[in-house]
Design a protein around this motif. Sequence first.
Motif, PDB file in Angstrom:
ATOM      1  N   THR A 214       0.851  -1.196   0.000  1.00 42.94           N
ATOM      2  CA  THR A 214       0.000   0.000   0.000  1.00 42.94           C
ATOM      3  C   THR A 214       0.887   1.247   0.000  1.00 42.94           C
ATOM      4  O   THR A 214       1.890   1.322   0.708  1.00 42.94           O
ATOM      5  CB  THR A 214      -0.913   0.018   1.240  1.00 42.94           C
ATOM      6  OG1 THR A 214      -1.749  -1.138   1.223  1.00 42.94           O
ATOM      7  CG2 THR A 214      -1.764   1.263   1.271  1.00 42.94           C
ATOM      8  N   ALA A 215       0.504   2.229  -0.822  1.00 42.18           N
ATOM      9  CA  ALA A 215       1.313   3.449  -0.954  1.00 42.18           C
ATOM     10  C   ALA A 215       1.346   4.258   0.333  1.00 42.18           C
ATOM     11  O   ALA A 215       0.336   4.381   1.037  1.00 42.18           O
ATOM     12  CB  ALA A 215       0.766   4.299  -2.095  1.00 42.18           C
ATOM     13  N   SER A 254       8.203  -1.561   3.331  1.00 41.28           N
ATOM     14  CA  SER A 254       8.756  -2.650   2.516  1.00 41.28           C
ATOM     15  C   SER A 254       9.505  -2.128   1.295  1.00 41.28           C
ATOM     16  O   SER A 254      10.267  -2.868   0.669  1.00 41.28           O
ATOM     17  CB  SER A 254       7.625  -3.574   2.044  1.00 41.28           C
ATOM     18  OG  SER A 254       6.714  -2.879   1.208  1.00 41.28           O
ATOM     19  N   LYS A 255       9.299  -0.842   0.981  1.00 43.47           N
ATOM     20  CA  LYS A 255       9.960  -0.298  -0.204  1.00 43.47           C
ATOM     21  C   LYS A 255      10.098   1.215  -0.046  1.00 43.47           C
ATOM     22  O   LYS A 255       9.228   1.865   0.537  1.00 43.47           O
ATOM     23  CB  LYS A 255       9.154  -0.620  -1.464  1.00 43.47           C
ATOM     24  CG  LYS A 255       9.849  -0.247  -2.779  1.00 43.47           C
ATOM     25  CD  LYS A 255       9.021  -0.664  -3.985  1.00 43.47           C
ATOM     26  CE  LYS A 255       9.013  -2.172  -4.137  1.00 43.47           C
ATOM     27  NZ  LYS A 255       8.365  -2.595  -5.405  1.00 43.47           N
ATOM     28  N   ILE A 270       6.277   8.083  -1.090  1.00 38.68           N
ATOM     29  CA  ILE A 270       7.664   7.920  -0.661  1.00 38.68           C
ATOM     30  C   ILE A 270       8.028   6.460  -0.408  1.00 38.68           C
ATOM     31  O   ILE A 270       9.203   6.131  -0.226  1.00 38.68           O
ATOM     32  CB  ILE A 270       7.949   8.746   0.610  1.00 38.68           C
ATOM     33  CG1 ILE A 270       7.044   8.299   1.764  1.00 38.68           C
ATOM     34  CG2 ILE A 270       7.781  10.225   0.339  1.00 38.68           C
ATOM     35  CD1 ILE A 270       7.354   8.979   3.101  1.00 38.68           C
ATOM     36  N   GLY A 271       7.019   5.570  -0.360  1.00 38.12           N
ATOM     37  CA  GLY A 271       7.322   4.162  -0.115  1.00 38.12           C
ATOM     38  C   GLY A 271       6.063   3.329  -0.056  1.00 38.12           C
ATOM     39  O   GLY A 271       4.972   3.790  -0.415  1.00 38.12           O
ATOM     40  N   GLU A 272       6.228   2.075   0.433  1.00 38.49           N
ATOM     41  CA  GLU A 272       5.098   1.154   0.537  1.00 38.49           C
ATOM     42  C   GLU A 272       5.074   0.492   1.901  1.00 38.49           C
ATOM     43  O   GLU A 272       6.111   0.331   2.565  1.00 38.49           O
ATOM     44  CB  GLU A 272       5.188   0.086  -0.551  1.00 38.49           C
ATOM     45  CG  GLU A 272       5.052   0.638  -1.958  1.00 38.49           C
ATOM     46  CD  GLU A 272       5.156  -0.451  -3.026  1.00 38.49           C
ATOM     47  OE1 GLU A 272       5.301  -1.650  -2.653  1.00 38.49           O
ATOM     48  OE2 GLU A 272       5.080  -0.105  -4.218  1.00 38.49           O
ATOM     49  N   VAL A 273       3.852   0.111   2.315  1.00 38.20           N
ATOM     50  CA  VAL A 273       3.639  -0.558   3.597  1.00 38.20           C
ATOM     51  C   VAL A 273       4.317  -1.927   3.592  1.00 38.20           C
ATOM     52  O   VAL A 273       4.359  -2.629   2.583  1.00 38.20           O
ATOM     53  CB  VAL A 273       2.134  -0.706   3.872  1.00 38.20           C
ATOM     54  CG1 VAL A 273       1.887  -1.606   5.085  1.00 38.20           C
ATOM     55  CG2 VAL A 273       1.496   0.658   4.082  1.00 38.20           C
ATOM     56  N   GLY A 274       4.860  -2.290   4.764  1.00 35.66           N
ATOM     57  CA  GLY A 274       5.471  -3.607   4.927  1.00 35.66           C
ATOM     58  C   GLY A 274       5.250  -4.109   6.343  1.00 35.66           C
ATOM     59  O   GLY A 274       4.368  -3.627   7.061  1.00 35.66           O
ATOM     60  N   SER A 278      10.202  -4.818  14.292  1.00 34.40           N
ATOM     61  CA  SER A 278       9.336  -5.362  15.346  1.00 34.40           C
ATOM     62  C   SER A 278       7.873  -5.150  14.963  1.00 34.40           C
ATOM     63  O   SER A 278       7.187  -4.261  15.486  1.00 34.40           O
ATOM     64  CB  SER A 278       9.643  -4.687  16.688  1.00 34.40           C
ATOM     65  OG  SER A 278      10.979  -4.910  17.065  1.00 34.40           O
ATOM     66  N   SER A 279       7.394  -5.990  14.064  1.00 33.93           N
ATOM     67  CA  SER A 279       6.029  -5.856  13.541  1.00 33.93           C
ATOM     68  C   SER A 279       5.363  -7.224  13.518  1.00 33.93           C
ATOM     69  O   SER A 279       6.006  -8.234  13.241  1.00 33.93           O
ATOM     70  CB  SER A 279       6.065  -5.255  12.132  1.00 33.93           C
ATOM     71  OG  SER A 279       4.791  -5.277  11.544  1.00 33.93           O
ATOM     72  N   THR A 280       4.059  -7.246  13.809  1.00 37.54           N
ATOM     73  CA  THR A 280       3.327  -8.521  13.816  1.00 37.54           C
ATOM     74  C   THR A 280       2.400  -8.662  12.613  1.00 37.54           C
ATOM     75  O   THR A 280       1.823  -9.724  12.407  1.00 37.54           O
ATOM     76  CB  THR A 280       2.478  -8.627  15.102  1.00 37.54           C
ATOM     77  OG1 THR A 280       1.591  -7.510  15.183  1.00 37.54           O
ATOM     78  CG2 THR A 280       3.385  -8.655  16.326  1.00 37.54           C
ATOM     79  N   ALA A 281       2.263  -7.592  11.819  1.00 44.39           N
ATOM     80  CA  ALA A 281       1.397  -7.636  10.639  1.00 44.39           C
ATOM     81  C   ALA A 281       1.731  -6.431   9.755  1.00 44.39           C
ATOM     82  O   ALA A 281       2.280  -5.438  10.245  1.00 44.39           O
ATOM     83  CB  ALA A 281      -0.081  -7.594  11.056  1.00 44.39           C
ATOM     84  N   PRO A 282       1.414  -6.504   8.464  1.00 48.09           N
ATOM     85  CA  PRO A 282       1.679  -5.362   7.581  1.00 48.09           C
ATOM     86  C   PRO A 282       0.947  -4.120   8.082  1.00 48.09           C
ATOM     87  O   PRO A 282      -0.266  -4.151   8.294  1.00 48.09           O
ATOM     88  CB  PRO A 282       1.128  -5.823   6.225  1.00 48.09           C
ATOM     89  CG  PRO A 282       1.152  -7.308   6.301  1.00 48.09           C
ATOM     90  CD  PRO A 282       0.828  -7.654   7.713  1.00 48.09           C
TER      91      PRO A 282
END
Length: 326
Positions: A214-215, A254-255, A270-274, A278-282
């Motif tokens: 996601t943007a 993620s990007k 400026i990027g994409e969701v990842g 320390s993350s448990t979900a996107p």
Amino acid sequence: MAKIKYYYDTETCRYERVKTSPLDMFVNITGLLFACSLFGFFFSAIYIKYFPSAEEARLRKENADLLYAHKLLQKEVDESKRVLIALQDRDDKIYRVIFEAEPIPKEIRQAGTGGSQKYQDLLDKKLARQDMILSTLSQIDNLKRQMYVQTKSYDEIVDLALNKSKMLAAIPAIQPVDNKDLKRLASGFGMRIHPILKVKKMHAGIDFSAPKGTAIYSTGDGKVIKARKSNRGYGWEIEVDHGFGYVTKYAHMSKFYVKRGQKVFRGQKIGEVGSTGSSTAPHLHYEVIHKKRKVNPIRYFSKDVTADQYATLLEKASVENQSLGY
């Protein structure tokens, strides 16, 4: 012709001529001279007071004129002080508030005063009323210093006014992801349950749940000061310095589509969701930092939501749930 005085002598039963000794004559003459001198001084003082000489009258008038001029000068100094205080108060409570500038500290506004050595030339002259003169000069000097501080403040306000459009464009003012349906706000700012430690900890941002890819958009104009990739903590993160004391952080990405040192604009991708670090979900962890202090980002969603939508976001953000990452 001097009067001859007699006295009655009871022993001889006849009038005898009064004989005046030289001492009595001296005492009488001295007393007369003293009385004449006393009356002379008295009448001279009255005459001088009420009938002064032309030069003395001129000096008295000049002195009275100087005292009157000093009173007028002191009145002007007092009025200038009141005007300056009003300007200072308006500056701190209106102008600097409008442009989000810190009030000028009192100790700086007071500006200090020069010591008595500054007026050493006057002190050396030992003037009769030098205390009055030095007091007035000191007040005027202090007014000049405070006016200088005030002019510098206005210079700063002018710069802020000229940069107002830049500031409005730079302040974070939109959501960093597309969230028209308001369903992506997953966790708000404040004490939240840590997703890994399962204890309450301070969550210094807002989490937006979104599919990977996601943007992510810059929320204001600025310059990228960090674009770091990591497998811990914030994971892949970007920081944008917007100026005017504002910095935004975008984490667990993620990007990247930008690099360090690059200028960006509000709404620019400026990027994409990842789900890095320390993350448990996107999701996107988003922070707003103002003057080096992390603040609630939801306060700055003013450009892309209505009043009703903002109320809904506030309600969602207030729920003390588990965050998706730290």
